[in-house]
Design a protein around this motif. Structure first.
Motif: not given
Length: 190
Positions: A118-123, A182-187
């Motif tokens: 996932a790639f999600t903005p950190i606002e 933003a945060v890259w998240s890996l599972w």
């Protein structure tokens, strides 16, 4: 090959096996630097899922051996998915869902995908981008996500500061431009 800012490189975070199956959830029209990379991978099957059918019409050429565009709510699509997939990609989508629904989506994906990226903005909390595309209400940001949200769900994270697309400071078409992280998240199952 397209030139990509290193902050947005998928292969810097994950080695994608050729001839694999993948979901691109909330795919949009594949216009972001991140999404464009998926078009260049020779997946066995790539499902491009978006609730806004107009985006699917704009995807263009994809190298996947089998490309299946699906006009559907990603939450419904994942629930109905009966075959496991190798990868699930969620680029700039979770902030468009109510938080609890996003958490439920990620939890369900863990039972259906071997790897989730996932790639999600950190606002800033309380900031919600609205009216980006007035004809498409699904573009509004309705939830805040931070690194800790993904950590609690068992994801490994990489935070990137000042890299995400520019957003209006006040969430409207009026305020000043600002940049968010933003945060890259890996599972992964393994």
């Amino acid at each position: 090959m397209i030139e990509i800012n290193p902050n947005f490189l998928i292969n810097k975070r994950l080695v994608i096996e050729p001839r694999s199956t993948a979901l691109n959830l909330g795919c949009g029209a594949y216009v972001s630097d991140i999404a464009k990379q998926l078009k260049e991978i020779e997946f066995k099957t790539l499902y491009s899922v978006d609730i806004w059918p107009e985006y699917l019409k704009k995807i263009g050429a994809v190298k996947a051996l089998e490309h299946i565009p699906v006009a559907a709510d990603v939450r419904d699509f994942v629930t109905m998915l009966t075959q496991p997939v190798d990868y699930a990609f969620l680029f700039d989508i979770l902030e468009h869902l109510p938080k609890e629904q996003g958490i439920n989506l990620l939890s369900e994906l863990k039972t259906k995908a071997k790897t989730i990226l996932a790639f999600t903005p950190i606002e800033p909390e309380g900031f919600h981008r609205k009216n980006v595309e007035p004809e498409n209400i699904f573009q509004d940001h309705v939830s805040y996500w931070g690194e800790e949200d993904f950590s609690q769900l068992g994801f490994k994270n990489e935070v990137i500061k000042n890299c995400h697309d520019e957003h209006y400071k006040d969430g409207s078409a009026q305020g000043a431009w600002v940049r968010f992280g933003a945060v890259w998240s890996l599972w992964s199952q393994s």
